[in-house]
Structures are given as C-alpha cells and as structure tokens.
Design a protein around this motif. Structure first.
Motif, mmCIF file in Angstrom:
data_model
loop_
_atom_site.group_PDB
_atom_site.id
_atom_site.type_symbol
_atom_site.label_atom_id
_atom_site.label_comp_id
_atom_site.label_asym_id
_atom_site.label_seq_id
_atom_site.Cartn_x
_atom_site.Cartn_y
_atom_site.Cartn_z
ATOM 1 N N THR A 1 38.476 41.109 26.582
ATOM 2 C CA THR A 1 38.305 40.272 27.773
ATOM 3 C C THR A 1 39.249 40.742 28.865
ATOM 4 O OG1 THR A 1 37.751 38.375 26.377
ATOM 5 C CG2 THR A 1 38.366 37.916 28.647
ATOM 6 N N PHE A 2 38.738 40.982 30.050
ATOM 7 C CA PHE A 2 39.607 41.327 31.173
ATOM 8 C C PHE A 2 40.066 40.049 31.872
ATOM 9 C CE2 PHE A 2 35.258 41.311 32.747
ATOM 10 C CZ PHE A 2 35.358 40.593 33.921
ATOM 11 N N ASN A 3 40.990 40.195 32.802
ATOM 12 C CA ASN A 3 41.569 39.047 33.506
ATOM 13 C C ASN A 3 40.633 38.600 34.627
ATOM 14 O OD1 ASN A 3 43.093 37.177 34.917
ATOM 15 N ND2 ASN A 3 44.987 38.344 34.778
ATOM 16 N N TRP A 4 39.890 37.510 34.375
ATOM 17 C CA TRP A 4 38.896 37.039 35.348
ATOM 18 C C TRP A 4 39.522 36.655 36.679
ATOM 19 C CZ3 TRP A 4 37.821 33.461 30.772
ATOM 20 C CH2 TRP A 4 37.098 34.144 29.792
ATOM 21 N N SER A 5 40.767 36.205 36.665
ATOM 22 C CA SER A 5 41.401 35.738 37.898
ATOM 23 C C SER A 5 41.665 36.874 38.880
ATOM 24 C CB SER A 5 42.720 35.021 37.578
ATOM 25 O OG SER A 5 43.690 35.937 37.086
ATOM 26 N N LEU A 6 41.612 38.131 38.423
ATOM 27 C CA LEU A 6 41.853 39.264 39.304
ATOM 28 C C LEU A 6 40.608 39.719 40.058
ATOM 29 C CD1 LEU A 6 44.211 41.455 37.073
ATOM 30 C CD2 LEU A 6 44.828 39.839 38.888
ATOM 31 N N LEU A 7 39.462 39.105 39.769
ATOM 32 C CA LEU A 7 38.242 39.463 40.483
ATOM 33 C C LEU A 7 38.332 39.010 41.941
ATOM 34 C CD1 LEU A 7 35.575 38.456 37.800
ATOM 35 C CD2 LEU A 7 36.226 40.789 38.475
ATOM 36 N N LEU B 1 41.609 46.436 32.136
ATOM 37 C CA LEU B 1 42.403 45.398 31.486
ATOM 38 C C LEU B 1 43.740 45.253 32.209
ATOM 39 C CD1 LEU B 1 41.677 46.488 27.805
ATOM 40 C CD2 LEU B 1 40.587 44.635 29.065
ATOM 41 N N ASP B 2 44.487 44.198 31.893
ATOM 42 C CA ASP B 2 45.744 43.920 32.595
ATOM 43 C C ASP B 2 46.696 45.106 32.593
ATOM 44 O OD1 ASP B 2 44.976 41.411 33.299
ATOM 45 O OD2 ASP B 2 46.075 40.384 31.723
ATOM 46 N N GLU B 3 46.851 45.747 31.426
ATOM 47 C CA GLU B 3 47.818 46.846 31.339
ATOM 48 C C GLU B 3 47.370 48.041 32.159
ATOM 49 O OE1 GLU B 3 45.315 46.879 27.478
ATOM 50 O OE2 GLU B 3 46.233 45.424 28.822
ATOM 51 N N GLN B 4 46.044 48.209 32.330
ATOM 52 C CA GLN B 4 45.543 49.298 33.154
ATOM 53 C C GLN B 4 45.773 49.009 34.635
ATOM 54 O OE1 GLN B 4 41.576 48.965 31.600
ATOM 55 N NE2 GLN B 4 41.752 50.821 30.376
#
Length: 238
Positions: free
Chosen positions: A155-161, A114-117
């Motif tokens: 939901t994780f941040n899809w844009s970071l894929l 996740l974003d914070e991780q």
C-alpha cells in the motif's frame, strides 16, 4: 462544488481470477468487473482461451478485463479476439501510443512510489501530468511501485496524492477488507470518480480467492459509500 442528491457508488474489480467458483463468488457479491492476467510471469496468469471460458460465466454488465505487461500488439489483438467485450489494462512500460494500438478502451496503471522511495527522490510522482499524458485512458489505476510489475500487496501513502486529479481513478495496491474503506474516504474527493481493484487482499493463496473475503471487501466498500453520501462528498474536482 458539492452534490447533495447524487448517490455515490464505488465500482469494484476483483483481479487475478483463475477458477470458476471464484468468478461465481465475485458475481454473487455484486462486483462490476473481473480481471484476468495475461502476463506469463504472474502466478495468476491464465491463457486468453481460459479467460474466455471463465468470462462466459459473467452476466450482462459485469465487465471482463484483460491485464497486459509490455505485450506485443499482435498478442493483445489475439487475446481480444477471444474476449471481444473486454476492457484492457496496461501495467508495464507502455506509452500512450502503444495503449492505442489495439483500438480498444483501456485503463493505464500508474506506479506510485512507496514512502521510502519518495523520501529518496527529489520529486514525487506527477500524477496530474501522468493522467494528462494518458488522457485517452478510461481511468488511471494507482498501484504501488515495487520490483517487477503489480503492487505486490503493498500500500502506498494515499495522503501524498494530489488534492485534485482531472481523471477517473482506480485505487489498487494492498487493499483489503480492513483498509479499503479508509482508502476510498481519502482518495475519492481527489478525482472525478473512484473505483477499487483488489487481488491478493481477497485471496487464500495466489490465484485462489476466498468468497468470504470477497463479501467482506464489498461490504467495506459499501460502508465507505454510505459515509461519503452522508458527508455529501463532491463528485468532480474543483
């Protein structure tokens, strides 16, 4: 490379089914696969015998999927005896070698931070390397990394894929009828093909699905397909 003439169809899996009426609703909505959870700690767990009973309701070309978390090869093979046509899905700490022990086609889950991780780590999850490590898998399923196993509705941040992954991907983790269209539009151009997998996003309570939510989810997926077709999205990474 863009394709003008090939229609786009995102495959759909509904996971964590426990009731006959939910299997029937998913089939009626036109999904491609039904998931049964073999992990005892899950509130959606069913036995292999119960999964086989539910799977007998499936028509041809709708695939049953058995989800395992760090199960022994003996247990996996025993479950497969009840559902000889099932695809396997591994969500634990299984190695590439472990996934091959049952001798069955499989999907491997990747736990995306996740974003914070991500902000707390020096390096992001290397999906390209992960896909290469598990190249024997039919697809890599992208789920949010939460405590325990499974996405927990997050939901994780899809844009970071990564912009290009040489693999078939399955988008999961916190999908709902409200966000799945956007998820497909963001992730589909990054891989060979994309499927989606939903569980809690179409539920009334844990393990109890809603036919209305299933229909809304499928409609949202098809809306994304129509938009991708209009945009002539590429069908393989460059």
């Amino acid at each position: 490379m863009k394709t003008q003439n090939t229609p786009i169809r995102t495959r759909i899996k509904i996971c964590g089914l426990t009731r006959e009426e939910d299997v029937d609703a998913a089939v009626a909505a036109g999904v491609d696969a039904i998931g049964f959870v073999m992990y005892e700690a899950s509130p959606r767990h069913v036995s292999a015998e119960r999964a086989a009973e539910l799977a007998r309701r499936l028509p041809p070309f709708v695939t049953p999927v058995l989800l395992f978390v760090n199960a022994s090869a003996t247990k996996i093979i025993a479950a497969c005896a009840h559902l000889p046509s099932a695809l396997l899905q591994f969500h634990g700490d299984e190695t590439p070698e472990t996934c091959l022990l049952a001798g069955r086609p499989f999907i491997r889950a990747a736990r995306i931070p996740l974003d914070e991780q991500v902000s707390a780590r020096t390096a992001r999850f290397d999906l390209v390397k992960y896909a290469e490590d598990f190249k024997a898998a039919q697809a890599i399923l992208l789920d949010a990394h939460v405590e325990g196993y499974g996405g927990g509705g997050k939901t994780f941040n899809w844009s970071l894929l990564p912009p290009s992954v040489n693999a078939h991907l399955v988008l999961s983790g916190g999908l709902t009828p409200a966000n799945v269209t956007d998820g497909i539009l963001q992730v589909r151009p990054r891989c060979k093909t994309l499927a989606v997998d939903v569980s809690s996003g179409v539920e009334i309570s844990r393990g109890i699905k809603s036919a209305d939510k299933i229909n809304q989810f499928v409609a949202a997926v098809r809306a994304a397909d129509e938009q991708l077709a209009k945009n002539h999205v590429r069908l393989s990474p460059t």
